[in-house]
Motif scaffolding. Structure first.
Motif, mmCIF file in Angstrom:
data_model
loop_
_atom_site.group_PDB
_atom_site.id
_atom_site.type_symbol
_atom_site.label_atom_id
_atom_site.label_comp_id
_atom_site.label_asym_id
_atom_site.label_seq_id
_atom_site.Cartn_x
_atom_site.Cartn_y
_atom_site.Cartn_z
ATOM 1 N N PRO A 188 2.167 19.238 31.587
ATOM 2 C CA PRO A 188 2.744 19.935 30.419
ATOM 3 C C PRO A 188 1.940 19.734 29.133
ATOM 4 O O PRO A 188 1.750 20.690 28.380
ATOM 5 C CB PRO A 188 4.143 19.319 30.313
ATOM 6 C CG PRO A 188 4.455 18.863 31.690
ATOM 7 C CD PRO A 188 3.160 18.409 32.287
ATOM 8 N N GLY A 189 1.492 18.527 28.885
ATOM 9 C CA GLY A 189 0.748 18.284 27.658
ATOM 10 C C GLY A 189 -0.556 19.052 27.597
ATOM 11 O O GLY A 189 -0.952 19.568 26.544
ATOM 12 N N VAL A 190 -1.229 19.161 28.747
ATOM 13 C CA VAL A 190 -2.489 19.914 28.795
ATOM 14 C C VAL A 190 -2.219 21.392 28.544
ATOM 15 O O VAL A 190 -2.965 22.067 27.819
ATOM 16 C CB VAL A 190 -3.190 19.700 30.148
ATOM 17 C CG1 VAL A 190 -4.435 20.565 30.252
ATOM 18 C CG2 VAL A 190 -3.549 18.231 30.339
ATOM 19 N N VAL A 191 -1.140 21.926 29.139
ATOM 20 C CA VAL A 191 -0.779 23.335 28.929
ATOM 21 C C VAL A 191 -0.483 23.577 27.448
ATOM 22 O O VAL A 191 -0.872 24.612 26.883
ATOM 23 C CB VAL A 191 0.426 23.720 29.796
ATOM 24 C CG1 VAL A 191 0.872 25.143 29.486
ATOM 25 C CG2 VAL A 191 0.084 23.584 31.270
ATOM 26 N N LEU A 192 0.167 22.618 26.814
ATOM 27 C CA LEU A 192 0.468 22.752 25.390
ATOM 28 C C LEU A 192 -0.820 22.848 24.566
ATOM 29 O O LEU A 192 -0.927 23.692 23.673
ATOM 30 C CB LEU A 192 1.301 21.552 24.926
ATOM 31 C CG LEU A 192 1.571 21.465 23.412
ATOM 32 C CD1 LEU A 192 2.374 22.685 22.954
ATOM 33 C CD2 LEU A 192 2.308 20.178 23.078
#
Length: 1197
Positions: free
Chosen positions: A21-25
């Motif tokens: 999720p953090g990378v997608v953000l």
């Protein structure tokens, strides 16, 4: 986040497989900004769809139109155009808001750090917008410059640290302003550059011939200190120059001895340090050049020079104010005067070529034209294109007028200018070139061309010139001179035996010319020993296989035997490693690996050589460095191993067996046995090792044993390798006969000398064999009574007194020699024979190189023996060479510390106290470099006493002692304890120097105003710099690794911390101890492994990863420690802040899971900002966790 990823196809755009999720953000935020940017460019017609960098998010503009191509024909009104411009302006402001907002800008910075290719395209398009957007130029809310500044803030990470001050920054600010004022060589303000002083002093230790380049080691050290001190390069360069100048001043009046002296010091100042600066500038400019060639760069102008070059100019301009450090040694005054005269003539518009400078008569120069070391430094920088001749116009650089320079009418033969005009190498011209250093690369290249393509006589003349002043005083071209000499001894194409043999005279001139102490250390400092070693091995292989009845006739009519060429090459080669120590020593876990120490075996030399040649030129930095070398320099790149030299390899294996065990395996009647008989019967006539010695008839011939031995060996026609194979058996028989009374001590010493005179290469075996026999401890003592062996009685008591005076500042007790009464001076029999052999040598140029070979072995051996063996040896040598007295006494004083850990600890305490000005004896002493290192041999920290002896500074002694400590691991443990006690002493010392006024209490348990926190932190930093330097210099990477992996964790869990005080320390002392440990650990690792990418990165990541895991485990599991909580918290926050701020590359080498665990522990300590910065530096694997933390902590921004 998963839905966003699926809709926008982010995993496809960014070529990613996982869906964290953090990378997608991060990708989502970046994609929004990037799409806006491409839309802006498309609106203004700036998007080039046909280029190779086509847009990532937009198709062709005509594909985006709704309706037919003519749908708006005739409808483009002024109102629509204005609306489009407003929309474009609004989009620009949105992009600016993304760049300015603390949360989104921090997320975008993760892209910059971890997705360089995508960021490169983005930044390229941003520059396109800034350079060409008409809407941006007319905007009332944001300017192109402001938009660029926002981008620069992301690039520099300014937004990351807004409103935060890390523990590392506090430490870097403390004492970071360089301050060298005052007429002192060791001003305390310069202590932030103390490690440079220590490594330069250690480089001139004398006994070690390092295989590693001092240039690379010092360059890495300067970069570490620049980062930790948070200083400008101007300050770093100034600190570097001043450290080198202090080294010269300490050595200018040093006493004589078999150690490198002023030539090596001047090499360090004018060649090594200048090349260190050149490497730093080259590295910066290679990065600039790389950036200029990057697709992201849109600049059309030429690349600009880096800031480092300007910082160098500023540092050199300030350097001229330090007149007390710039006075040149008397022997180099003429070179300094010529450098000053050159500047005066240039400013007057006159030519300053070699021909003009050669005509200047230095004796006729006016007083105002006197030069100093500043002029020589500037000339060294100009010669390497670091400066231009505008430096001659600096204020105060010259004081005389051009008309004061006399026009010499000297009738002496023109030198280098004449050669460059095509003159032949006549004997008169050769004599001039030998004593006159070359001033340019072209001149050295001309000599090299003659050395490779000239006639045999010209080649010998060229070799003689290369070994002259250009080698030891040609500082502006010194690196080229030694490279050419190494190349001549290491030809590109492996020569045939006949070719090498035909060049015997030429090779012999080179071998003798580079064998002096200073010359060997000059090669060592430049890191050319591994390359030179491979060439010498080939020469030894060939000439050691030649029979002795073959020789060449010199021009003088003398005969040059191939045994002589072999011995000169062999004795030079064996100085490159510790040949008297078993090679297994270097793989021991507790063995020291000092950064500038000698290697233990030839295999290591060849491995270093193979790596240097295989790896050089791969990086952009190497490519720029390569441009500084001559185009004629080439070296064979094929790997070379010990098996490439079968004769040498066989000798080496036998040599190792001789060291670790008694010689055995002599086959009766075999070829080796025949040589043994000849040697024994000729050299030791009373020994009869066989029933019918083959050469005993020769022993009765008239003449010296040497001539008889020559005749006998000539009859056998055996090469040098076969003689070396027989020598261990000869030595064993001779020493056994002496021990049993069948051979007198005088006959033993005389026989050893005759053997060494016959084949100087045998000195290697003699020294190794006798050293091994001493270590075996099976021989009876030899009585040094003047009858059996030489007596030291005449000087022994004086040596004892001088040792006590030398060690006066350390507080170490010197054991009494008890010379009076029944005292009998004794040495182990092999050592007595060894010392007696060395005493037979005359101190002249011809034999000096042989003493340089066996002298360090004798001193190391005597120092390892029980007290008072070394004082006895020193006394004997003082009788022979009185001018070496100070050197010999200092060598003897080191024995006090051998196998006496208490004395070593006391010496270390003295180092800390003198450096920081602590202790009752230092109330009026501010410490500093001068207090630690003094001013060299024979000139101590105080004025000399009536007998000419004075105390030696403790740092000087410490740098001489560590080489003789077997297990250095205990040093790290003791230094930790001393550092902790020093922190308490610093606070106590601050209290003593306070004004004593009653003032209110503060939380640290002391009175406000009496203890300055900033000053205390600065002094703690100086203490940590000293501690890290001592660990690194004394034990190298192995000791640093042991220190970080075992010593530090053990210390936190042991009770030693509580035992320091007997009671709980104040909060201030506890906190400062944590900071001191943090600096100590970080600096030790940085000194050992550097802060850049290197071959050591993997080892560095492994060791630091274990330490990070240790910290994370303690934080997460709340493991009880035996130190105060304030110490632990200060250590964790200080250490990690230093890593993040000064060595961010280290963080990316740590396992991501460990970083995540560590960040959670930091959050528990309320170190939220530090936890986030740690993840930000953790690489792309930690990017997602960093983004999630940014969002979670958004209320903190």
């Amino acid at each position: 986040m998963t839905s966003i990823d699926e809709v926008l196809l982010l995993s496809q755009v960014y070529n990613r497989k996982d869906c964290e999720p953090g990378v997608v953000l991060v990708e989502f935020v970046f994609s929004i900004v990037w799409q806006l940017l491409e839309a802006l460019l498309d609106d203004e017609g700036l998007l080039d769809h046909a280029s190779e960098d086509n847009p990532r998010w937009l198709r062709r503009s005509d594909d985006m139109n709704i309706g037919s191509p003519d749908c708006f024909a005739g409808k483009k009104t002024e109102q629509r155009g204005e609306l489009q411009r407003e929309n474009t302006a609004m989009a620009i402001e949105i992009v600016a808001e993304f760049l300015q907002n603390k949360i989104t800008s921090r997320i975008l910075s993760l892209v910059h750090q971890n997705m360089p290719s995508h960021w490169g395209f983005f930044i390229r398009q941003m520059h396109l917008l800034v350079s060409n957007s008409s809407v941006l130029r007319s905007s009332k809310h944001i300017t192109p410059e402001a938009l660029l500044l926002l981008m620069e803030n992301i690039y520099k990470g300014i937004s990351h640290q807004s409103k935060t001050t890390s523990k590392a920054n506090v430490f870097m600010v403390a004492g970071s302003q360089i301050c060298f004022a005052g007429q002192s060589f060791g001003d305390s303000c310069s202590l932030q550059w103390l490690p440079i002083d220590l490594i330069l002093e250690d480089a001139l230790g004398g006994a070690n011939v390092s295989a590693l380049s001092a240039i690379k080691i010092v360059t890495g050290l300067v970069k570490v200190l620049h980062a930790v001190n948070g200083s400008t390069w101007h300050s770093a360069f100034l600190g570097l120059w001043i450290a080198a100048l202090r080294l010269v001043q300490r050595e200018r009046d040093s006493t004589e001895g078999p150690v490198p002296h002023l030539h090596t010091c001047m090499c360090m100042l004018l060649s090594i340090i200048t090349l260190v600066v050149a490497h730093i500038i080259d590295e910066e400019e290679s990065l600039i050049e790389e950036a200029e060639c990057s697709p992201a760069n849109q600049r059309k102008d030429k690349p600009t020079l880096g800031k480092c070059r300007g910082e160098l100019i500023a540092s050199l301009q300030l350097l001229g104010d330090y007149e007390f450090l710039l006075t040149p040694p008397q022997s180099f005054l003429s070179e300094a005067n010529k450098a000053a005269a050159k500047a005066i003539m240039f400013l007057a518009g006159n030519s300053v070529g070699s021909e003009v400078l050669e005509s200047i008569s230095v004796n006729d120069l006016p007083t105002k034209c006197s030069g100093n070391l500043w002029h020589l430094i500037v000339e060294a920088c100009i010669a390497r294109n670091l400066l231009d001749t505008s430096a001659y116009s600096w204020p105060g650089y010259v004081n005389a007028c051009s008309n004061q320079i006399p026009c010499s009418t000297s009738s002496q033969v023109a030198g280098w200018s004449s050669l460059m005009k095509g003159s032949q190498l006549t004997p008169e011209l050769v004599d001039v070139l030998v004593v006159t250093p070359a001033s340019s690369l072209a001149e050295i290249e001309k000599i090299y061309e003659i050395a490779t393509n000239g006639s045999d006589e010209e080649k010998i003349s060229a070799a003689t010139i290369l070994c002259g002043a250009s080698l030891v005083r040609g500082w502006n071209v010194q690196e080229h001179t030694i490279l050419f000499m190494t190349s001549l001894l290491s030809p590109l194409v492996p020569p045939t035996e006949s070719h090498l043999i035909s060049q015997a005279q030429f090779l012999n001139v080179l071998l003798i010319g580079i064998s002096s102490l200073d010359c060997v250390h000059i090669f060592s400092l430049h890191g050319l020993v591994p390359l030179l070693a491979a060439g010498l091995m080939r020469i030894c292989e060939v000439f050691g296989s030649c029979v002795p009845d073959v020789s060449q006739t010199l021009s003088t009519g003398e005969e040059l035997s191939f045994h002589e060429v072999f011995s000169n090459a062999f004795t030079l080669l064996l100085r490159f490693w510790r040949f008297d120590v078993p090679s297994i020593e270097h793989v021991r876990r507790d063995s020291a690996t000092p950064p500038l120490g000698s290697l233990f075996c030839p295999d290591s030399l060849l491995l270093v050589r193979n790596f240097l040649l295989a790896s050089f030129g791969r990086s952009a930095k190497d490519q720029i460095t390569r441009k500084r070398f001559s185009k004629y320099i080439t070296f064979p790149t094929e790997p070379v191993f010990l098996d490439s030299f079968p004769k040498f390899n066989f000798w080496y294996q036998q040599h190792q067996e001789c060291i670790v065990s008694i010689p055995s395996g002599l086959v009766p009647g075999g070829p080796v046995h025949q040589i043994v008989d000849v040697l024994l019967c000729t050299l030791f006539r009373k020994i009869n090792s066989c029933d019918e010695p083959l050469a005993c008839s020769n022993s009765g011939s008239s003449g010296s044993p040497g001539s008889a031995l020559n005749e006998a060996i000539m009859k056998l026609k055996v090469p040098a390798w076969d003689i070396l194979e027989a020598i261990p058996f000869v030595l064993d028989a001779a020493l056994t006969a002496c021990a049993h009374g069948r051979l007198s001590t005088r006959q033993l010493a005389t026989g050893l000398k005759d053997l060494a005179d016959f084949l100087p290469a045998s000195l290697v075996t003699i020294a190794s064999y006798l050293s091994a026999e001493v270590r075996r401890g099976i021989w009876k003592p030899g009585f040094m009574n003047g009858t059996d062996w030489p007596s030291p009685a005449a000087n022994l008591s004086l040596v004892e007194q001088q040792i006590k005076k030398i060690l006066a500042t350390t507080g170490v007790d010197v054991p009494s020699l008890a010379v009076d009464g029944d005292f009998q001076a004794t040495l182990p029999l092999p050592l007595a024979a060894f010392v007696s052999l060395t005493l037979t040598y005359k101190l002249d140029k011809d034999t000096g190189r042989f003493l340089s070979l066996i002298g360090p072995v004798m001193i190391a051996l005597a120092s390892s023996c029980p007290w008072p063996c070394m004082p006895i040896v020193a006394s004997l040598w003082v009788q022979k060479v009185k001018r070496w007295s100070d050197y010999l006494v200092l060598s003897a004083s080191r024995t006090v510390f051998h196998c006496n850990k208490d004395a070593v600890v006391q010496l270390l305490r003295s180092c800390f106290k003198s450096t920081l000005g602590l202790g009752s004896a230092c109330l009026h002493n501010n410490g500093g470099v001068g207090a630690l290192l003094g001013h060299g041999y024979g000139v101590g920290v105080n004025s000399k006493t009536s007998d000419g002896v004075s105390p030696i500074a403790p740092g000087t002694i410490c740098l001489k002692v560590y080489q003789y400590i077997g297990d250095t691991r205990y040093l790290s443990e003791e230094i930790v304890s001393i550092l902790m006690q020093t922190v308490r002493d610093i606070v106590s010392n601050q209290l003593l120097k306070g004004d004593g006024k009653k003032q209110k209490k503060i939380k640290y348990g002391t009175t406000h105003g009496q203890v300055s926190l900033a000053r205390s932190k600065a002094r703690v930093k100086h203490a940590a710099l000293l501690a890290a330097s001592l660990v690194w210099i004394s034990g190298g990477i192995k000791l640093v690794q042991y220190f970080i992996k075992e010593t530090i964790p053990k210390w936190f869990f042991s009770s030693s911390m509580l035992e320091l005080d007997g009671e709980e320390s104040s909060a201030l002392v506890a906190m400062l101890r944590g900071y001191a440990l943090a600096l100590f650990v970080m600096l030790s690792g940085a000194f050992a492994w550097g802060i850049d990418h290197s071959l050591l990165s993997r080892q560095r990541g492994k060791v630091m990863g274990l330490h990070f895991e240790f910290i994370a485990s303690v934080l997460q599991k709340n493991i009880p420690l035996r130190c105060q909580d304030a110490t632990w918290r200060a250590y964790v926050s200080g250490f990690l802040s230093l890593i993040v701020s000064c060595t961010p590359l280290w963080v990316s080498e740590i396992n991501v899971d460990i970083l995540k665990r560590l960040s959670k522990g930091l959050i528990q300590m309320n170190e939220h900002e530090l936890a986030l910065r740690l993840l930000e530096k953790g690489g792309i694997g930690a990017m997602g966790a960093a983004a999630e933390m940014i969002v979670a902590f958004q209320h903190r921004f």
